[in-house]
Design a protein around this motif. Sequence first.
Motif, short mmCIF file in Angstrom:
data_model
loop_
_atom_site.label_atom_id
_atom_site.label_comp_id
_atom_site.label_asym_id
_atom_site.label_seq_id
_atom_site.Cartn_x
_atom_site.Cartn_y
_atom_site.Cartn_z
N GLY A 185 96.19 43.45 -16.27
CA GLY A 185 97.21 42.43 -16.49
C GLY A 185 98.05 42.60 -17.75
O GLY A 185 98.79 41.70 -18.12
N VAL A 210 103.57 42.87 -20.34
CA VAL A 210 103.25 41.46 -20.14
C VAL A 210 102.52 41.01 -21.40
O VAL A 210 101.45 41.50 -21.71
CB VAL A 210 102.33 41.25 -18.92
N CYS A 263 103.89 35.65 -22.10
CA CYS A 263 104.47 35.94 -20.78
C CYS A 263 103.89 35.11 -19.64
O CYS A 263 104.48 35.06 -18.57
CB CYS A 263 104.32 37.42 -20.46
N GLY A 264 102.75 34.50 -19.86
CA GLY A 264 102.13 33.76 -18.78
C GLY A 264 102.94 32.55 -18.36
O GLY A 264 103.64 31.95 -19.17
N HIS A 265 102.88 32.22 -17.08
CA HIS A 265 103.50 31.01 -16.54
C HIS A 265 105.00 30.97 -16.73
O HIS A 265 105.58 29.91 -16.96
CB HIS A 265 102.86 29.75 -17.13
N ASP A 296 104.14 32.28 -7.53
CA ASP A 296 103.19 32.80 -8.51
C ASP A 296 104.01 33.50 -9.60
O ASP A 296 104.41 34.65 -9.46
CB ASP A 296 102.24 33.79 -7.83
N GLU A 297 104.28 32.76 -10.65
CA GLU A 297 105.21 33.26 -11.67
C GLU A 297 104.69 34.49 -12.40
O GLU A 297 105.46 35.31 -12.89
CB GLU A 297 105.57 32.15 -12.66
N ASN A 298 103.37 34.63 -12.47
CA ASN A 298 102.81 35.78 -13.18
C ASN A 298 102.99 37.09 -12.41
O ASN A 298 102.95 38.16 -12.98
CB ASN A 298 101.33 35.55 -13.46
N GLN A 299 103.19 36.96 -11.10
CA GLN A 299 103.35 38.16 -10.26
C GLN A 299 104.80 38.40 -9.89
O GLN A 299 105.11 39.37 -9.22
CB GLN A 299 102.55 37.97 -8.96
#
Length: 134
Positions: free
Chosen positions: A55, A73, A78-80, A116-119
């Motif tokens: 990740g 990332v 970067c999350g969410h 899924d904002e992380n992907q």
Amino acid sequence: MYMTAQRKLLFRYFSEHPDVSVTARQLCDVLNNGDQVKIGLSSIYRNLAALTKAGFILQTISQDSKEARYRYVSPETCGHRLHLTCLRCGKTFHMTQKLSDRLLTDILRVEDFAVDENQTTVYGLCRDCREQRN
Ligand SMILES: [Zn+2]
Ligand SMILES: [Zn+2]
């Protein structure tokens, strides 16, 4: 994940260049930009796979190349949130939390779809590439 010296080298490149997405070949050129080969192409591929799985980076696509690109990332920021990546030059924009939240909320409300904002990478053309095109 165990950070080998080669993995650290790659990780450092990505964390110092959070706004690019690059192919394995491009990384090979940049990282071995001396007289001594620090990391070969096959170990770059292997380590990119490990960093993606953990990740730390995400695979992206590009318009003019069949090769996969990779972008950083950040574990802290970067999350969410969504990211924008230029299909032509690979430049990556880390969308603000506010705008990302607003879009995600709208999509959930209107389309009843939870992104899924992380992907998710949103693809398009950056300003420089649009201006070159004209
Ligand atoms: Zn980001
Ligand atoms: Zn561009």
